[in-house]
Design an enzyme around this catalytic site. Structure first.
Site, PDB file in Angstrom:
ATOM      1  N   ARG A 117      65.878  54.006  81.558  1.00  0.00           N
ATOM      2  CA  ARG A 117      65.707  52.693  82.168  1.00  0.00           C
ATOM      3  C   ARG A 117      65.610  52.866  83.683  1.00  0.00           C
ATOM      4  NH1 ARG A 117      71.659  49.730  81.555  1.00  0.00           N
ATOM      5  NH2 ARG A 117      72.838  51.186  82.842  1.00  0.00           N
ATOM      6  N   GLU A 156      71.543  45.324  87.567  1.00  0.00           N
ATOM      7  CA  GLU A 156      72.197  46.431  88.281  1.00  0.00           C
ATOM      8  C   GLU A 156      71.214  47.153  89.202  1.00  0.00           C
ATOM      9  OE1 GLU A 156      75.627  47.471  84.942  1.00  0.00           O
ATOM     10  OE2 GLU A 156      73.903  48.812  85.170  1.00  0.00           O
ATOM     11  N   CYS A 164      64.178  57.186  96.034  1.00  0.00           N
ATOM     12  CA  CYS A 164      62.945  57.862  95.625  1.00  0.00           C
ATOM     13  C   CYS A 164      62.341  58.539  96.848  1.00  0.00           C
ATOM     14  CB  CYS A 164      61.952  56.868  95.021  1.00  0.00           C
ATOM     15  SG  CYS A 164      60.396  57.636  94.526  1.00  0.00           S
ATOM     16  N   GLU A 313      79.651  41.541  83.434  1.00  0.00           N
ATOM     17  CA  GLU A 313      79.858  42.578  82.429  1.00  0.00           C
ATOM     18  C   GLU A 313      81.211  43.247  82.622  1.00  0.00           C
ATOM     19  OE1 GLU A 313      76.978  45.668  82.013  1.00  0.00           O
ATOM     20  OE2 GLU A 313      75.270  44.331  82.313  1.00  0.00           O
ATOM     21  N   TRP A 321      79.751  56.203  78.807  1.00  0.00           N
ATOM     22  CA  TRP A 321      79.120  57.034  79.825  1.00  0.00           C
ATOM     23  C   TRP A 321      80.112  57.832  80.682  1.00  0.00           C
ATOM     24  CZ3 TRP A 321      81.112  54.829  84.200  1.00  0.00           C
ATOM     25  CH2 TRP A 321      81.424  53.463  84.141  1.00  0.00           C
ATOM     26  N   GLU A 361      73.647  53.518  74.056  1.00  0.00           N
ATOM     27  CA  GLU A 361      74.924  52.820  74.227  1.00  0.00           C
ATOM     28  C   GLU A 361      75.551  52.413  72.894  1.00  0.00           C
ATOM     29  OE1 GLU A 361      74.880  50.785  78.512  1.00  0.00           O
ATOM     30  OE2 GLU A 361      73.300  49.982  77.228  1.00  0.00           O
TER      31      GLU A 361
END
Length: 679
Positions: A117, A156, A164, A313, A321, A361
């Site tokens: 993602r 997020e 990058c 969340e 994770w 997940e």
């Protein structure tokens, strides 16, 4: 911000409760069961569509909304409101294949491929255009849907792709620098490029801090972090512009990561939202993870300017994770959730509603576990729904706090660049050390930006702020001069906003305020410690402090074998400045010593705990226009008694004089009598 969230919870009729809902992962017959169980649990709000781009646009320019239409209608028919995501956080595989230059590149020049993602370069025009088209279509279709109460932009920001180093990013970085500095002379001055023959004579020579032979220019690194955060913020603003143009009546938010990630400036994103929402996950290996939870919650409130905020969340139990994904113990989920509520959250949401059976997940806990309703987690989820129903009156109230802790992502970035005096200087460790001492004293604090209005506080703490602008330094100085109290930690104020050393002696921007001058930093070796004049221990850092108006409160031990290279010199100082008082802490006292010091500073500043509680018990007060709500959360294995008067909202029983908080339990007292209003 407060108005947007207040209107949302008014529409819900209580505290927001629910989580991410991903029905596309399940057969249609499961959805009806979801609706029934959501009603049983007391769910009133779910987030939909976070990772639905491939579903909504299966091929370029071909949009299919049938499944989402059905889900939105089904939720509305069952009285469940929707926080609808724009779906832009995970470009589908076809996009990456069609636009390979949109894929991010790391500092070593390695391109990262799709298959997870956030696989896009934040500066990619192809991504921005495709994402913008998707947002237009989603917002236009659902802006009038009766289930819609909130827009959820992206997900997020920067969690996996903040930096990058591709050529597109390099060109965008140069453009950002030109806007910041105007010309190359300004850039060269700010970056100190006279060092190591780095002077730039053409903008084409300027690059991101890619992998190189030695230490990269620190200000180049710092500006790249700033640019990277701003590049993502530009994407956020682009989505926000579309939402506000097409759906101006529905508020928007994005789920920020508080201290989970340091890659984006949370304050800048919070200011672009109609209400602040955050994600918070415990560090399972930390036996005092609930204190880190409280810190994140207080930072979320600071990002919201003191207003209530939304917990978008967190987890019912284990995540997937961390190195060792430890499950929560019985009652821990309830304590965690109500601690967020205590500290200003008006909504308690989870990732996710139904635990996934496939994907990365699948071992991340959920409200409805793999085992279904015959599980401890499900029983706790439904019980919490009832608790939140009993606490509906809390929403809209504000947390009472007389203490501000200054927190800044720019300072975090600067402290952890290359070539600082000690590799052991870690921003969160320093902030949390002071925060934990306050928490153990029962003192509530707001974590706020250094440029915030400080006039409403009695005490301002600066655990670590190495990078300090002139304006922010003046703000703290004026606060103390006007009668406030402040305490500043070592290595603060030492560089300006360009990460250039403030000359004339440390602590730079705070010398006059603190009445000291530091001649030299003397960081300690790994595991080395020193003793102070009261025989307490300190570690990590020492420095040669000269008094310039301040007085020594504690010194390093006079015996060089105990006091180290600064034996006998001041370690903690106190200075009367204007009508106020400032303190300087030139080392890292151990937990007990720091707790005692901050207790002394709080008493002198007139700061009181929310309640008299024993160690391990959390006490926080929220104040509304008509009532106060005292939250008492017992993180210990023993029952405790706490002074209180009023009504325990969770049990409905009167409280007179004291209340018993059972081991691992929570009590919320609607207080009798008046307290001072929230500042």
């Amino acid at each position: 911000m407060n108005d947007a969230l207040h209107r949302l919870t008014e529409r819900l009729g209580g505290v927001a409760y629910g989580g991410d809902y991903n029905p596309e992962q399940w057969p249609r017959e499961v959805w009806d069961e979801d609706m029934r169980l959501m009603r049983q649990a007391g769910v009133n709000l779910v987030t939909v569509g976070v990772f639905s781009w491939a579903l909504l646009e299966p091929r370029p320019g071909e949009y299919t909304f049938g499944l989402l239409d059905e889900v939105m209608d089904l939720l509305h028919a069952n009285g469940i409101a929707v926080d609808l995501a724009t779906g832009t956080a995970s470009p589908p595989p076809w996009f990456s294949l069609q636009h390979p230059r949109s894929l991010p590149v790391d500092r070593d020049g390695v391109r990262r491929w799709h298959g997870s993602r956030q696989t896009f370069c934040p500066s990619s025009p192809d991504y921005a255009e495709a994402a913008g088209r998707l947002v237009e279509r989603v917002v236009d279709r659902y802006r009038d849907h009766p289930a819609l109460v909130l827009w959820h932009l992206h997900n997020e920001w920067g969690n996996h792709n903040a930096h990058c180093f591709c050529d597109t990013s390099a060109a965008a970085f140069r453009g950002w620098l030109q806007e910041r500095y105007g010309d190359l002379r300004g850039l060269n001055d700010a970056w100190g490029t006279a060092f190591w023959s780095q002077r730039y004579g053409d903008w084409a020579e300027v690059m991101p801090p890619r992998a190189t032979t030695a230490v990269a220019n620190p200000t180049q690194q710092l500006d790249f972090w700033r640019f990277s955060s701003d590049a993502l913020l530009a994407l956020h603003r682009r989505e926000a512009e579309i939402v506000r143009r097409l759906s101006p009546e529905v508020p928007l938010t994005t789920n920020l990561l508080v201290t989970l990630e340091k890659k984006v400036d949370g304050f800048s994103f919070a200011s672009e939202c109609d209400l602040v929402s955050v994600d918070q996950y415990l560090t399972a290996a930390d036996p005092e993870a609930h204190i880190g939870l409280s810190l994140d919650a207080d930072l979320a409130r600071g990002m919201a300017g003191g207003a209530p905020w939304l917990l978008m969340e967190h987890s019912t139990s284990a995540v997937n994770w961390q190195p060792r994904n430890v499950a929560k113990t019985p009652g821990q989920m309830r304590r965690n959730s109500l601690a967020h509520l205590a500290r200003g959250a008006d909504g308690i949401l989870y990732f996710q509603w139904r635990q996934s059976k496939a994907g990365a997940e699948k071992w991340h806990s959920a409200m409805l576990p793999h085992g279904g309703t015959d599980t401890r987690t499900w029983r706790e989820v439904t019980a919490l729904g009832r608790d939140l129903g009993a606490l509906a009156g809390v929403r809209g109230s504000r947390v009472a706090s007389d203490v501000a802790v200054l927190f800044d992502w720019n300072a975090w970035w600067a402290l952890e660049m290359d070539a600082t005096p000690s590799v052991d200087l870690r921003y969160l460790d320093l902030v949390r050390g002071w925060y934990q001492a306050l928490w153990s004293l029962g003192v509530t604090c707001d974590l706020v930006h250094p440029g915030s209005d400080l006039s409403g506080y009695r005490l301002v703490l600066v655990p670590s702020l190495p990078l300090t602008s002139d304006g922010d330094a003046t703000s703290l100085t004026d606060f103390v001069a006007a009668g406030g109290h402040a305490a500043v930690g070592f290595f603060s104020g030492v560089v300006d906003e360009n990460d250039q050393v403030r000359l004339g002696g440390h602590p730079g921007a705070y010398r006059e305020l603190l009445g000291v001058r530091v001649d030299e930093f003397l960081p300690l070796r790994e595991a080395e410690s020193v003793r102070l004049s009261d025989d307490s221990a300190a570690a990590l850092w020492t420095e040669l402090v000269e008094l310039r108006g301040a007085e020594a409160f504690l010194s390093f031990h006079r015996d060089p074998s105990l006091g180290g290279p600064v034996a006998g010199h001041p370690a903690i100082t106190r200075h009367r400045f204007g009508d106020g008082v400032s303190w300087y802490v030139a080392t890292r006292p151990d937990g007990g010593a720091l707790r005692a010091l901050l207790a002394r500073i709080c008493r002198e500043a007139g700061v009181r705990a929310a309640a008299e509680v024993p160690a391990g018990v959390e006490a926080v007060c929220r104040r509304g226009p008509d009532a106060g709500y005292l939250f008492l959360i017992n993180h210990t294995d023993a029952d405790v008694s706490v002074p209180a008067d009023g009504v325990d909202l969770l049990s409905g029983t009167p409280v007179s004089g004291t209340v018993t908080v059972r081991a691992g339990d929570v009590v919320v007292v609607r207080e009798a009598g008046d307290r001072p209003p929230v500042r």
